[in-house]
Design an enzyme around this catalytic site. Structure first.
Site, short mmCIF file in Angstrom:
data_model
loop_
_atom_site.label_atom_id
_atom_site.label_comp_id
_atom_site.label_asym_id
_atom_site.label_seq_id
_atom_site.Cartn_x
_atom_site.Cartn_y
_atom_site.Cartn_z
N ASP A 1 0.79 -1.25 0.00
CA ASP A 1 0.00 0.00 0.00
C ASP A 1 0.82 1.30 0.00
O ASP A 1 0.50 2.25 0.72
CB ASP A 1 -0.96 0.03 1.21
CG ASP A 1 -1.99 -1.09 1.17
OD1 ASP A 1 -1.95 -1.91 0.23
OD2 ASP A 1 -2.84 -1.16 2.09
N ASP B 1 -4.66 -0.67 -1.62
CA ASP B 1 -5.99 -0.50 -1.06
C ASP B 1 -6.81 0.10 -2.21
O ASP B 1 -6.37 1.06 -2.86
CB ASP B 1 -5.86 0.52 0.09
CG ASP B 1 -6.73 0.19 1.28
OD1 ASP B 1 -7.16 -0.96 1.42
OD2 ASP B 1 -6.98 1.11 2.07
N HIS C 1 -10.68 1.05 -2.90
CA HIS C 1 -12.03 1.04 -2.35
C HIS C 1 -13.09 1.58 -3.30
O HIS C 1 -12.88 2.59 -3.98
CB HIS C 1 -12.07 1.89 -1.08
CG HIS C 1 -11.22 1.38 0.03
ND1 HIS C 1 -11.14 0.05 0.37
CD2 HIS C 1 -10.41 2.04 0.91
CE1 HIS C 1 -10.31 -0.08 1.39
NE2 HIS C 1 -9.85 1.09 1.73
N HIS D 1 -10.61 7.26 1.42
CA HIS D 1 -9.24 7.16 0.90
C HIS D 1 -9.17 6.05 -0.13
O HIS D 1 -10.01 5.15 -0.17
CB HIS D 1 -8.26 6.87 2.04
CG HIS D 1 -8.50 5.54 2.69
ND1 HIS D 1 -9.48 5.33 3.63
CD2 HIS D 1 -7.89 4.34 2.52
CE1 HIS D 1 -9.47 4.07 4.01
NE2 HIS D 1 -8.53 3.43 3.34
N LYS E 1 -6.87 -5.15 -2.84
CA LYS E 1 -7.70 -5.53 -1.69
C LYS E 1 -8.57 -4.34 -1.29
O LYS E 1 -8.35 -3.22 -1.76
CB LYS E 1 -6.83 -5.97 -0.51
CG LYS E 1 -5.94 -4.86 0.00
CD LYS E 1 -5.02 -5.34 1.08
CE LYS E 1 -4.11 -4.25 1.58
NZ LYS E 1 -4.81 -3.10 2.17
N CYS F 1 -2.15 -2.16 7.90
CA CYS F 1 -2.14 -3.21 6.89
C CYS F 1 -0.85 -4.04 6.90
O CYS F 1 -0.88 -5.24 6.61
CB CYS F 1 -2.39 -2.61 5.51
SG CYS F 1 -4.09 -2.05 5.35
ZN LIG Z 1 -8.44 1.37 3.23
#
Ligand SMILES: [Zn+2]
Length: 189
Positions: free
Chosen positions: A18, A60, A62, A79, A104, A143
Protein backbone atom coordinates in the site's frame (compact mmCIF):
# COMPACT_ATOMS: atom_id res chain seq x y z
CA UNK A 1 21.88 -2.09 7.75
CA UNK A 2 20.93 -5.14 5.73
CA UNK A 3 22.20 -5.19 2.15
CA UNK A 4 19.37 -6.20 -0.20
CA UNK A 5 21.83 -7.65 -2.70
CA UNK A 6 22.96 -10.28 -0.20
CA UNK A 7 19.74 -11.17 1.52
CA UNK A 8 17.50 -13.08 -0.88
CA UNK A 9 17.08 -16.84 -1.21
CA UNK A 10 15.51 -18.47 -4.26
CA UNK A 11 12.32 -19.23 -2.30
CA UNK A 12 11.75 -15.62 -1.27
CA UNK A 13 9.15 -13.06 -2.34
CA UNK A 14 8.96 -9.33 -1.62
CA UNK A 15 5.65 -7.74 -0.56
CA UNK A 16 5.36 -3.95 -0.79
CA UNK A 17 2.17 -2.97 1.02
CA UNK A 18 0.00 0.00 0.00
CA UNK A 19 2.63 2.61 -0.93
CA UNK A 20 -0.13 4.84 -2.36
CA UNK A 21 -0.54 8.60 -2.64
CA UNK A 22 -3.35 8.80 -0.09
CA UNK A 23 -1.08 7.32 2.59
CA UNK A 24 1.69 9.84 1.88
CA UNK A 25 1.91 13.50 3.00
CA UNK A 26 -0.75 15.50 1.11
CA UNK A 27 -3.00 12.45 0.72
CA UNK A 28 -6.44 11.76 2.17
CA UNK A 29 -5.12 9.57 4.99
CA UNK A 30 -1.52 10.75 5.30
CA UNK A 31 1.00 8.86 7.38
CA UNK A 32 3.84 11.00 8.72
CA UNK A 33 6.89 10.54 6.47
CA UNK A 34 4.97 7.87 4.59
CA UNK A 35 6.70 8.84 1.35
CA UNK A 36 10.09 8.05 2.89
CA UNK A 37 9.44 4.34 2.52
CA UNK A 38 9.90 4.73 -1.24
CA UNK A 39 13.64 5.38 -1.00
CA UNK A 40 13.99 2.62 1.59
CA UNK A 41 12.13 -0.01 -0.43
CA UNK A 42 13.40 0.74 -3.94
CA UNK A 43 16.80 -0.94 -3.37
CA UNK A 44 14.97 -4.07 -2.24
CA UNK A 45 12.71 -4.00 -5.27
CA UNK A 46 15.73 -3.48 -7.52
CA UNK A 47 17.70 -6.33 -5.94
CA UNK A 48 14.67 -8.62 -6.14
CA UNK A 49 14.21 -7.86 -9.80
CA UNK A 50 17.87 -8.57 -10.57
CA UNK A 51 17.69 -11.89 -8.73
CA UNK A 52 14.32 -12.86 -10.20
CA UNK A 53 12.65 -12.79 -6.83
CA UNK A 54 8.92 -12.16 -7.30
CA UNK A 55 7.70 -8.73 -6.20
CA UNK A 56 4.08 -8.11 -5.16
CA UNK A 57 2.89 -4.52 -4.90
CA UNK A 58 -0.39 -4.27 -3.04
CA UNK A 59 -2.98 -1.53 -3.10
CA UNK A 60 -5.99 -0.50 -1.06
CA UNK A 61 -8.68 -0.09 -3.73
CA UNK A 62 -12.03 1.04 -2.35
CA UNK A 63 -15.46 1.55 -3.91
CA UNK A 64 -17.17 4.82 -2.91
CA UNK A 65 -19.44 3.15 -0.35
CA UNK A 66 -16.70 1.22 1.39
CA UNK A 67 -17.46 0.11 4.99
CA UNK A 68 -14.08 1.37 6.29
CA UNK A 69 -15.13 4.98 5.65
CA UNK A 70 -16.52 6.97 8.60
CA UNK A 71 -19.71 7.85 6.68
CA UNK A 72 -20.41 4.12 6.37
CA UNK A 73 -19.66 3.26 9.99
CA UNK A 74 -15.92 2.71 9.66
CA UNK A 75 -12.97 4.44 11.29
CA UNK A 76 -11.23 6.16 8.39
CA UNK A 77 -11.77 9.16 6.10
CA UNK A 78 -12.51 8.40 2.47
CA UNK A 79 -9.24 7.16 0.90
CA UNK A 80 -7.86 5.11 -1.97
CA UNK A 81 -10.97 5.37 -4.13
CA UNK A 82 -10.67 3.15 -7.19
CA UNK A 83 -9.18 4.81 -10.27
CA UNK A 84 -8.23 8.04 -8.48
CA UNK A 85 -4.85 9.72 -8.00
CA UNK A 86 -5.03 8.97 -4.27
CA UNK A 87 -5.18 5.25 -4.96
CA UNK A 88 -2.24 5.32 -7.39
CA UNK A 89 1.02 3.81 -6.26
CA UNK A 90 3.56 6.52 -5.34
CA UNK A 91 5.19 7.66 -8.57
CA UNK A 92 8.69 7.28 -7.11
CA UNK A 93 8.21 3.60 -6.43
CA UNK A 94 10.22 1.32 -8.65
CA UNK A 95 7.79 -0.87 -10.57
CA UNK A 96 9.72 -3.97 -11.61
CA UNK A 97 9.10 -5.92 -14.80
CA UNK A 98 8.12 -9.01 -12.85
CA UNK A 99 5.64 -7.15 -10.64
CA UNK A 100 2.33 -8.61 -9.50
CA UNK A 101 -0.29 -6.15 -8.27
CA UNK A 102 -2.51 -7.40 -5.46
CA UNK A 103 -5.77 -5.51 -4.95
CA UNK A 104 -7.70 -5.53 -1.69
CA UNK A 105 -10.41 -3.53 0.04
CA UNK A 106 -12.87 -3.96 -2.81
CA UNK A 107 -15.68 -5.59 -0.86
CA UNK A 108 -18.89 -3.81 0.12
CA UNK A 109 -19.42 -5.88 3.26
CA UNK A 110 -16.04 -5.75 5.03
CA UNK A 111 -12.55 -4.24 4.93
CA UNK A 112 -9.47 -6.29 4.08
CA UNK A 113 -6.42 -5.00 5.93
CA UNK A 114 -4.24 -8.03 5.29
CA UNK A 115 -2.88 -8.74 1.85
CA UNK A 116 -3.79 -12.37 2.55
CA UNK A 117 -7.46 -11.69 3.37
CA UNK A 118 -9.45 -13.45 0.61
CA UNK A 119 -6.98 -12.54 -2.13
CA UNK A 120 -5.70 -16.05 -2.80
CA UNK A 121 -2.15 -14.80 -2.38
CA UNK A 122 -1.05 -17.43 0.16
CA UNK A 123 -2.18 -20.21 -2.17
CA UNK A 124 -0.34 -18.65 -5.10
CA UNK A 125 2.87 -18.20 -3.12
CA UNK A 126 2.77 -21.82 -1.96
CA UNK A 127 2.10 -23.02 -5.50
CA UNK A 128 5.15 -21.04 -6.65
CA UNK A 129 7.37 -22.61 -3.98
CA UNK A 130 7.74 -19.43 -1.91
CA UNK A 131 8.60 -20.04 1.74
CA UNK A 132 9.90 -16.72 2.97
CA UNK A 133 8.51 -13.19 2.69
CA UNK A 134 10.13 -9.78 3.00
CA UNK A 135 7.51 -7.16 3.87
CA UNK A 136 7.51 -3.36 3.96
CA UNK A 137 5.10 -0.50 3.32
CA UNK A 138 2.21 1.40 4.89
CA UNK A 139 1.01 1.56 7.49
CA UNK A 140 3.17 -0.40 9.90
CA UNK A 141 0.44 -0.62 12.54
CA UNK A 142 -2.48 -1.34 10.19
CA UNK A 143 -2.14 -3.21 6.89
CA UNK A 144 1.52 -4.20 7.32
CA UNK A 145 0.75 -5.58 10.78
CA UNK A 146 -2.25 -7.57 9.52
CA UNK A 147 -0.22 -8.87 6.59
CA UNK A 148 2.76 -9.95 8.69
CA UNK A 149 0.55 -11.75 11.23
CA UNK A 150 -1.38 -13.53 8.48
CA UNK A 151 1.86 -14.41 6.69
CA UNK A 152 3.18 -16.08 9.86
CA UNK A 153 -0.17 -17.84 10.39
CA UNK A 154 -0.03 -19.13 6.82
CA UNK A 155 3.31 -20.74 7.60
CA UNK A 156 5.70 -18.39 5.84
CA UNK A 157 8.92 -17.14 7.38
CA UNK A 158 8.44 -13.39 7.54
CA UNK A 159 11.07 -10.65 7.59
CA UNK A 160 9.87 -7.10 8.25
CA UNK A 161 11.85 -4.31 6.59
CA UNK A 162 11.50 -1.73 9.35
CA UNK A 163 13.15 1.15 7.47
CA UNK A 164 10.57 0.62 4.72
CA UNK A 165 7.57 1.11 7.04
CA UNK A 166 5.94 4.04 8.85
CA UNK A 167 3.17 3.77 11.50
CA UNK A 168 0.00 5.82 11.92
CA UNK A 169 1.05 6.34 15.55
CA UNK A 170 4.40 5.73 17.26
CA UNK A 171 2.72 3.72 20.00
CA UNK A 172 0.86 1.64 17.46
CA UNK A 173 4.15 0.99 15.69
CA UNK A 174 5.84 -0.22 18.88
CA UNK A 175 2.94 -2.50 19.78
CA UNK A 176 2.88 -3.87 16.25
CA UNK A 177 6.54 -4.85 16.34
CA UNK A 178 5.94 -6.72 19.58
CA UNK A 179 2.97 -8.58 18.08
CA UNK A 180 5.01 -9.44 14.99
CA UNK A 181 7.91 -10.78 17.08
CA UNK A 182 5.51 -12.88 19.14
CA UNK A 183 4.09 -14.33 15.93
CA UNK A 184 7.58 -15.35 14.82
CA UNK A 185 8.46 -12.56 12.38
CA UNK A 186 12.01 -11.26 12.28
CA UNK A 187 12.42 -7.46 12.35
CA UNK A 188 15.19 -6.23 10.07
CA UNK A 189 16.39 -2.89 11.44
ZN1 LIG B 1 -8.44 1.37 3.23
Amino acid sequence: MADPKEMFRPDDALLVVDVQNDFCPGGALPIEQGDEVVAALNPWIDAAQKQRIPVFLTRDWHPTGHPSFAANGGSWPVHCLQDTYGADLHSGLLIPKNVEIVTKGTRFDQDQLSVFDQTGLAEKLRADGIRRLWVGGLALDVCVLATVLDGCREGFEVRLLLSGCRPVTEEGGRESLEKMRQAGAVIIE
